[in-house]
Design a protein around this motif. Structure first.
Motif, mmCIF file in Angstrom:
data_model
loop_
_atom_site.group_PDB
_atom_site.id
_atom_site.type_symbol
_atom_site.label_atom_id
_atom_site.label_comp_id
_atom_site.label_asym_id
_atom_site.label_seq_id
_atom_site.Cartn_x
_atom_site.Cartn_y
_atom_site.Cartn_z
ATOM 1 N N GLY A 192 50.532 51.938 28.059
ATOM 2 C CA GLY A 192 50.104 51.929 26.668
ATOM 3 C C GLY A 192 50.013 50.545 26.066
ATOM 4 O O GLY A 192 49.641 49.580 26.734
ATOM 5 N N LEU A 193 50.390 50.439 24.790
ATOM 6 C CA LEU A 193 50.260 49.175 24.060
ATOM 7 C C LEU A 193 51.188 48.101 24.612
ATOM 8 O O LEU A 193 50.854 46.916 24.604
ATOM 9 N N VAL A 194 52.355 48.506 25.097
ATOM 10 C CA VAL A 194 53.296 47.521 25.675
ATOM 11 C C VAL A 194 52.688 46.904 26.935
ATOM 12 O O VAL A 194 52.714 45.680 27.127
ATOM 13 N N GLY A 195 52.128 47.732 27.794
ATOM 14 C CA GLY A 195 51.491 47.232 29.011
ATOM 15 C C GLY A 195 50.310 46.340 28.704
ATOM 16 O O GLY A 195 50.104 45.300 29.353
ATOM 17 N N GLU A 196 49.531 46.739 27.712
ATOM 18 C CA GLU A 196 48.387 45.928 27.286
ATOM 19 C C GLU A 196 48.842 44.559 26.796
ATOM 20 O O GLU A 196 48.232 43.537 27.107
ATOM 21 N N LYS A 197 49.965 44.558 26.058
ATOM 22 C CA LYS A 197 50.510 43.290 25.544
ATOM 23 C C LYS A 197 51.004 42.404 26.689
ATOM 24 O O LYS A 197 50.788 41.187 26.687
ATOM 25 N N LEU A 198 51.650 42.993 27.675
ATOM 26 C CA LEU A 198 52.116 42.218 28.839
ATOM 27 C C LEU A 198 50.929 41.560 29.555
ATOM 28 O O LEU A 198 50.983 40.381 29.913
ATOM 29 N N LEU A 199 49.856 42.324 29.755
ATOM 30 C CA LEU A 199 48.673 41.772 30.432
ATOM 31 C C LEU A 199 48.008 40.700 29.576
ATOM 32 O O LEU A 199 47.620 39.648 30.102
ATOM 33 N N SER A 200 47.889 40.939 28.275
ATOM 34 C CA SER A 200 47.235 39.924 27.423
ATOM 35 C C SER A 200 48.097 38.676 27.328
ATOM 36 O O SER A 200 47.568 37.551 27.290
ATOM 37 N N ASN A 201 49.426 38.823 27.325
ATOM 38 C CA ASN A 201 50.304 37.645 27.351
ATOM 39 C C ASN A 201 50.099 36.842 28.629
ATOM 40 O O ASN A 201 50.038 35.609 28.614
ATOM 41 N N PHE A 202 49.983 37.562 29.771
ATOM 42 C CA PHE A 202 49.748 36.863 31.036
ATOM 43 C C PHE A 202 48.439 36.095 30.992
ATOM 44 O O PHE A 202 48.361 34.956 31.467
ATOM 45 N N LEU A 203 47.399 36.701 30.422
ATOM 46 C CA LEU A 203 46.093 36.038 30.355
ATOM 47 C C LEU A 203 46.141 34.778 29.492
ATOM 48 O O LEU A 203 45.297 33.892 29.649
ATOM 49 N N ARG A 204 47.119 34.681 28.603
ATOM 50 C CA ARG A 204 47.256 33.496 27.740
ATOM 51 C C ARG A 204 48.088 32.381 28.374
ATOM 52 O O ARG A 204 48.116 31.267 27.873
ATOM 53 N N ILE A 205 48.829 32.726 29.427
ATOM 54 C CA ILE A 205 49.730 31.721 30.042
ATOM 55 C C ILE A 205 48.910 30.613 30.702
ATOM 56 O O ILE A 205 47.937 30.901 31.391
ATOM 57 N N ASP A 246 41.202 31.103 37.935
ATOM 58 C CA ASP A 246 42.097 30.584 36.888
ATOM 59 C C ASP A 246 43.438 31.311 36.920
ATOM 60 O O ASP A 246 44.478 30.728 36.646
ATOM 61 N N LYS A 247 43.369 32.598 37.219
ATOM 62 C CA LYS A 247 44.583 33.416 37.319
ATOM 63 C C LYS A 247 44.398 34.430 38.437
ATOM 64 O O LYS A 247 43.274 34.815 38.751
ATOM 65 N N VAL A 248 45.529 34.859 39.007
ATOM 66 C CA VAL A 248 45.489 35.801 40.122
ATOM 67 C C VAL A 248 46.394 36.983 39.805
ATOM 68 O O VAL A 248 47.526 36.805 39.342
ATOM 69 N N VAL A 249 45.883 38.200 40.064
ATOM 70 C CA VAL A 249 46.670 39.416 39.887
ATOM 71 C C VAL A 249 46.813 40.086 41.256
ATOM 72 O O VAL A 249 45.857 40.180 42.025
ATOM 73 N N PHE A 250 48.028 40.558 41.539
ATOM 74 C CA PHE A 250 48.400 41.084 42.857
ATOM 75 C C PHE A 250 49.017 42.476 42.656
ATOM 76 O O PHE A 250 50.228 42.628 42.659
ATOM 77 N N PRO A 251 48.161 43.499 42.407
ATOM 78 C CA PRO A 251 48.692 44.838 42.113
ATOM 79 C C PRO A 251 48.804 45.671 43.370
ATOM 80 O O PRO A 251 48.485 45.214 44.456
ATOM 81 N N GLY A 252 49.243 46.917 43.207
ATOM 82 C CA GLY A 252 49.181 47.801 44.360
ATOM 83 C C GLY A 252 50.242 48.880 44.383
ATOM 84 O O GLY A 252 51.304 48.742 43.812
ATOM 85 N N GLN A 253 49.891 49.951 45.073
ATOM 86 C CA GLN A 253 50.840 50.994 45.460
ATOM 87 C C GLN A 253 50.631 51.190 46.946
ATOM 88 O O GLN A 253 49.514 51.098 47.428
ATOM 89 N N GLY A 254 51.716 51.455 47.647
ATOM 90 C CA GLY A 254 51.572 51.654 49.082
ATOM 91 C C GLY A 254 52.860 51.348 49.801
ATOM 92 O O GLY A 254 53.938 51.363 49.201
ATOM 93 N N GLU A 255 52.742 51.040 51.062
ATOM 94 C CA GLU A 255 53.911 50.829 51.928
ATOM 95 C C GLU A 255 53.984 49.351 52.328
ATOM 96 O O GLU A 255 52.989 48.742 52.702
ATOM 97 N N ALA A 256 55.182 48.791 52.241
ATOM 98 C CA ALA A 256 55.365 47.338 52.345
ATOM 99 C C ALA A 256 54.893 46.753 53.679
ATOM 100 O O ALA A 256 54.172 45.754 53.703
ATOM 101 N N SER A 257 55.278 47.349 54.817
ATOM 102 C CA SER A 257 54.959 46.721 56.102
ATOM 103 C C SER A 257 53.453 46.748 56.385
ATOM 104 O O SER A 257 52.892 45.783 56.906
ATOM 105 N N LEU A 279 49.680 28.927 45.972
ATOM 106 C CA LEU A 279 48.894 28.936 44.731
ATOM 107 C C LEU A 279 49.644 28.271 43.578
ATOM 108 O O LEU A 279 50.866 28.349 43.492
ATOM 109 N N LYS A 280 48.890 27.627 42.697
ATOM 110 C CA LYS A 280 49.495 26.897 41.565
ATOM 111 C C LYS A 280 49.156 27.523 40.214
ATOM 112 O O LYS A 280 49.767 27.190 39.203
ATOM 113 N N GLN A 281 48.138 28.393 40.169
ATOM 114 C CA GLN A 281 47.743 28.990 38.900
ATOM 115 C C GLN A 281 48.669 30.162 38.557
ATOM 116 O O GLN A 281 49.392 30.656 39.416
ATOM 117 N N PRO A 282 48.668 30.628 37.292
ATOM 118 C CA PRO A 282 49.482 31.796 36.941
ATOM 119 C C PRO A 282 49.144 32.992 37.835
ATOM 120 O O PRO A 282 47.980 33.295 38.073
#
Length: 198
Positions: free
Chosen positions: A185-198, A40-51, A69-72
């Protein structure tokens, strides 16, 4: 709700999984194309080197899949940078979802500005967008990065460190955050919960 977190041999993925779990979502870490396509939704996180990250994606044809992809879809940190056109990190051609270049921070004064940019900083000039719903004015989020995406007409919020850069980008179903919402913190949590609602 089925959430796929793309596995591509990068760091910091576990903390994103924990952050989603705190919001009541059991996400699956996978590089299986069918599982990603059917989520339903896809998350693409990460730390590392681009190439190195791009090589992993290409080897599994995930570079092509991501662009179809067409989903959020939410890129985080390195995930934002890889969604851009090109990164100065090892002269890397990226996915090109956002026609934006990623550049290395070059401090004018090394006493005042350190690279990487590590710590709390403000999101400014927030646009009206569901991802940013109900956030306080100029909220603080947590950054760890040496490269940044330039400002563009796709910038949803900017941040100033050495100069202004894209803190959040959006195009069609693709959203991306340079900061770490799972550490914000709470701001990050809100950003993620907003994404889950999109």
């Amino acid at each position: 709700m089925k959430i796929a977190v793309i596995k591509y041999n990068s760091g910091n993925v576990q903390s994103v999984l924990y952050a989603l779990e705190r919001l009541g979502v059991q996400a699956e870490l996978t590089d299986d194309a069918e599982k990603i396509r059917s989520a339903d939704k896809v998350v693409f996180p990460g730390q590392g080197e681009a190439s190195t990250a791009m090589k992993y994606l290409k080897k599994r044809n995930l570079d092509t899949l991501i662009g179809d992809l067409k989903q959020p879809f939410l890129g985080v940190c390195l995930g934002l940078q890889l969604l851009c056109e090109h990164s100065e990190e090892n002269d890397t051609k990226c996915l090109g979802i956002f026609p934006v270049k990623v550049k290395k921070f070059v401090p004018e004064n090394s006493q005042e500005f350190k690279v990487p940019h590590v710590g709390w900083n403000e999101l400014e000039d927030l646009k009206n967008n569901p991802l940013l719903a109900d956030l306080p004015a100029n909220p603080f989020v947590y950054y760890v990065h040496s490269y940044y995406a330039e400002l563009s007409n796709l910038t949803l919020a900017s941040t100033h460190y050495i100069h202004d850069f894209s803190g959040i980008l959006h195009r069609d179903n693709y959203y991306a955050i340079q900061a770490h919402p799972e550490k914000s913190g709470l701001v990050g949590e809100k950003l993620l919960s907003n994404f889950l609602r999109i």
